[in-house]
Design a protein around this motif. Structure first.
Motif, PDB file in Angstrom:
ATOM      1  N   ALA A  37       6.475  -5.575  -4.992  1.00 45.83           N
ATOM      2  CA  ALA A  37       7.281  -6.491  -5.815  1.00 45.83           C
ATOM      3  C   ALA A  37       8.699  -6.629  -5.258  1.00 45.83           C
ATOM      4  O   ALA A  37       9.343  -7.655  -5.463  1.00 45.83           O
ATOM      5  CB  ALA A  37       7.322  -6.001  -7.254  1.00 45.83           C
ATOM      6  N   GLY A  38       9.171  -5.634  -4.532  1.00 49.83           N
ATOM      7  CA  GLY A  38      10.514  -5.671  -3.967  1.00 49.83           C
ATOM      8  C   GLY A  38      10.605  -6.374  -2.629  1.00 49.83           C
ATOM      9  O   GLY A  38      11.659  -6.370  -1.997  1.00 49.83           O
ATOM     10  N   THR A  39       9.516  -6.987  -2.170  1.00 52.55           N
ATOM     11  CA  THR A  39       9.535  -7.707  -0.895  1.00 52.55           C
ATOM     12  C   THR A  39       9.657  -9.208  -1.148  1.00 52.55           C
ATOM     13  O   THR A  39       9.310  -9.695  -2.213  1.00 52.55           O
ATOM     14  CB  THR A  39       8.251  -7.420  -0.077  1.00 52.55           C
ATOM     15  N   ASN A  40      10.137  -9.916  -0.144  1.00 52.22           N
ATOM     16  CA  ASN A  40      10.320 -11.364  -0.250  1.00 52.22           C
ATOM     17  C   ASN A  40       9.478 -12.081   0.790  1.00 52.22           C
ATOM     18  O   ASN A  40       9.448 -11.676   1.947  1.00 52.22           O
ATOM     19  CB  ASN A  40      11.788 -11.743  -0.048  1.00 52.22           C
ATOM     20  N   GLY A  41       8.835 -13.158   0.394  1.00 54.70           N
ATOM     21  CA  GLY A  41       8.089 -13.984   1.337  1.00 54.70           C
ATOM     22  C   GLY A  41       6.876 -13.287   1.914  1.00 54.70           C
ATOM     23  O   GLY A  41       6.367 -12.320   1.372  1.00 54.70           O
ATOM     24  N   SER A  42       6.411 -13.802   3.048  1.00 60.85           N
ATOM     25  CA  SER A  42       5.252 -13.227   3.721  1.00 60.85           C
ATOM     26  C   SER A  42       5.595 -11.853   4.271  1.00 60.85           C
ATOM     27  O   SER A  42       6.714 -11.619   4.725  1.00 60.85           O
ATOM     28  CB  SER A  42       4.794 -14.135   4.865  1.00 60.85           C
ATOM     29  N   ILE A  43       4.614 -10.967   4.237  1.00 53.99           N
ATOM     30  CA  ILE A  43       4.849  -9.605   4.708  1.00 53.99           C
ATOM     31  C   ILE A  43       3.698  -9.144   5.577  1.00 53.99           C
ATOM     32  O   ILE A  43       2.602  -9.687   5.530  1.00 53.99           O
ATOM     33  CB  ILE A  43       5.018  -8.620   3.529  1.00 53.99           C
ATOM     34  N   GLY A  44       3.955  -8.128   6.361  1.00 52.43           N
ATOM     35  CA  GLY A  44       2.924  -7.447   7.125  1.00 52.43           C
ATOM     36  C   GLY A  44       2.678  -6.080   6.510  1.00 52.43           C
ATOM     37  O   GLY A  44       3.573  -5.497   5.892  1.00 52.43           O
ATOM     38  N   ILE A  45       1.470  -5.584   6.671  1.00 47.46           N
ATOM     39  CA  ILE A  45       1.096  -4.269   6.154  1.00 47.46           C
ATOM     40  C   ILE A  45       0.429  -3.498   7.287  1.00 47.46           C
ATOM     41  O   ILE A  45      -0.493  -4.011   7.924  1.00 47.46           O
ATOM     42  CB  ILE A  45       0.092  -4.367   4.987  1.00 47.46           C
ATOM     43  N   LEU A  46       0.891  -2.274   7.530  1.00 46.33           N
ATOM     44  CA  LEU A  46       0.234  -1.370   8.462  1.00 46.33           C
ATOM     45  C   LEU A  46      -0.335  -0.232   7.630  1.00 46.33           C
ATOM     46  O   LEU A  46       0.407   0.417   6.883  1.00 46.33           O
ATOM     47  CB  LEU A  46       1.216  -0.818   9.493  1.00 46.33           C
ATOM     48  N   ILE A  47      -1.637   0.001   7.744  1.00 48.76           N
ATOM     49  CA  ILE A  47      -2.281   1.080   7.004  1.00 48.76           C
ATOM     50  C   ILE A  47      -2.872   2.053   8.013  1.00 48.76           C
ATOM     51  O   ILE A  47      -3.755   1.704   8.787  1.00 48.76           O
ATOM     52  CB  ILE A  47      -3.383   0.541   6.066  1.00 48.76           C
ATOM     53  N   ASP A  48      -2.370   3.282   7.990  1.00 48.15           N
ATOM     54  CA  ASP A  48      -2.810   4.344   8.890  1.00 48.15           C
ATOM     55  C   ASP A  48      -3.834   5.204   8.145  1.00 48.15           C
ATOM     56  O   ASP A  48      -3.480   5.949   7.233  1.00 48.15           O
ATOM     57  CB  ASP A  48      -1.605   5.180   9.326  1.00 48.15           C
ATOM     58  N   ASN A  64      -8.588  -1.888  -4.109  1.00 50.53           N
ATOM     59  CA  ASN A  64      -8.873  -3.313  -3.912  1.00 50.53           C
ATOM     60  C   ASN A  64      -7.878  -4.181  -4.668  1.00 50.53           C
ATOM     61  O   ASN A  64      -7.482  -5.248  -4.182  1.00 50.53           O
ATOM     62  CB  ASN A  64     -10.297  -3.648  -4.356  1.00 50.53           C
ATOM     63  N   GLU A  65      -7.463  -3.751  -5.842  1.00 55.14           N
ATOM     64  CA  GLU A  65      -6.465  -4.506  -6.608  1.00 55.14           C
ATOM     65  C   GLU A  65      -5.152  -4.601  -5.830  1.00 55.14           C
ATOM     66  O   GLU A  65      -4.480  -5.631  -5.868  1.00 55.14           O
ATOM     67  CB  GLU A  65      -6.250  -3.886  -7.983  1.00 55.14           C
ATOM     68  N   CYS A  66      -4.796  -3.543  -5.107  1.00 53.47           N
ATOM     69  CA  CYS A  66      -3.590  -3.590  -4.262  1.00 53.47           C
ATOM     70  C   CYS A  66      -3.775  -4.604  -3.145  1.00 53.47           C
ATOM     71  O   CYS A  66      -2.860  -5.373  -2.836  1.00 53.47           O
ATOM     72  CB  CYS A  66      -3.304  -2.208  -3.676  1.00 53.47           C
ATOM     73  N   TYR A  67      -4.952  -4.615  -2.549  1.00 53.22           N
ATOM     74  CA  TYR A  67      -5.237  -5.572  -1.485  1.00 53.22           C
ATOM     75  C   TYR A  67      -5.109  -7.008  -2.001  1.00 53.22           C
ATOM     76  O   TYR A  67      -4.484  -7.853  -1.358  1.00 53.22           O
ATOM     77  CB  TYR A  67      -6.632  -5.332  -0.910  1.00 53.22           C
ATOM     78  N   TYR A  68      -5.690  -7.291  -3.153  1.00 56.54           N
ATOM     79  CA  TYR A  68      -5.621  -8.635  -3.717  1.00 56.54           C
ATOM     80  C   TYR A  68      -4.174  -9.028  -4.002  1.00 56.54           C
ATOM     81  O   TYR A  68      -3.788 -10.186  -3.796  1.00 56.54           O
ATOM     82  CB  TYR A  68      -6.461  -8.745  -4.984  1.00 56.54           C
ATOM     83  N   ALA A  69      -3.361  -8.085  -4.447  1.00 51.62           N
ATOM     84  CA  ALA A  69      -1.942  -8.361  -4.717  1.00 51.62           C
ATOM     85  C   ALA A  69      -1.214  -8.715  -3.423  1.00 51.62           C
ATOM     86  O   ALA A  69      -0.364  -9.611  -3.404  1.00 51.62           O
ATOM     87  CB  ALA A  69      -1.289  -7.160  -5.397  1.00 51.62           C
ATOM     88  N   VAL A  70      -1.552  -8.036  -2.334  1.00 55.64           N
ATOM     89  CA  VAL A  70      -0.929  -8.320  -1.037  1.00 55.64           C
ATOM     90  C   VAL A  70      -1.309  -9.724  -0.570  1.00 55.64           C
ATOM     91  O   VAL A  70      -0.469 -10.480  -0.091  1.00 55.64           O
ATOM     92  CB  VAL A  70      -1.341  -7.257   0.013  1.00 55.64           C
ATOM     93  N   VAL A  71      -2.554 -10.088  -0.723  1.00 54.32           N
ATOM     94  CA  VAL A  71      -3.013 -11.417  -0.295  1.00 54.32           C
ATOM     95  C   VAL A  71      -2.280 -12.488  -1.110  1.00 54.32           C
ATOM     96  O   VAL A  71      -1.808 -13.493  -0.564  1.00 54.32           O
ATOM     97  CB  VAL A  71      -4.541 -11.550  -0.450  1.00 54.32           C
ATOM     98  N   ARG A  72      -2.158 -12.286  -2.407  1.00 57.26           N
ATOM     99  CA  ARG A  72      -1.437 -13.257  -3.252  1.00 57.26           C
ATOM    100  C   ARG A  72       0.039 -13.336  -2.846  1.00 57.26           C
ATOM    101  O   ARG A  72       0.647 -14.404  -2.951  1.00 57.26           O
ATOM    102  CB  ARG A  72      -1.551 -12.871  -4.733  1.00 57.26           C
ATOM    103  N   LYS A  73       0.596 -12.227  -2.396  1.00 57.57           N
ATOM    104  CA  LYS A  73       2.011 -12.180  -2.014  1.00 57.57           C
ATOM    105  C   LYS A  73       2.280 -12.944  -0.727  1.00 57.57           C
ATOM    106  O   LYS A  73       3.367 -13.455  -0.507  1.00 57.57           O
ATOM    107  CB  LYS A  73       2.446 -10.717  -1.896  1.00 57.57           C
ATOM    108  N   GLY A  74       1.279 -12.994   0.161  1.00 53.07           N
ATOM    109  CA  GLY A  74       1.466 -13.723   1.417  1.00 53.07           C
ATOM    110  C   GLY A  74       1.332 -12.839   2.638  1.00 53.07           C
ATOM    111  O   GLY A  74       2.214 -12.801   3.494  1.00 53.07           O
TER     112      GLY A  74
END
Length: 76
Positions: A37-48, A64-74
């Motif tokens: 929620a504290g990010t702006n615009g499109s973002i990248g995610i690195l998962i180790d 999976n709910e976190c993944y869906y939130a990331v996709v909606r965020k951009g």
């Protein structure tokens, strides 16, 4: 700690280390969604996942709910 969430210049880096049960998955999701929620615009995610262990279907559903939130965020 089983997970670590970091804000980085390109977005968010997540590291998993060990087995995540449903309770820990809920804690992770709450913290992750606050960081997201504290990010702006499109973002990248690195998962180790190098040190992560298999998780239960219940924990996977929470993540999976976190993944869906990331996709909606951009996700980029």
């Amino acid at each position: 700690m089983i997970y670590k969430i970091e804000k980085v210049p390109y977005g968010i880096r997540v590291t998993f280390d060990g087995m995540m049960n449903e309770e820990i998955a809920k804690e992770f999701a709450e913290e992750f969604l606050q960081v997201l929620a504290g990010t702006n615009g499109s973002i990248g995610i690195l998962i180790d996942l190098r040190n992560g262990k298999p998780i239960s279907p219940e924990s996977q559903a929470i993540l999976n709910e976190c993944y869906y939130a990331v996709v909606r965020k951009g996700l980029i």
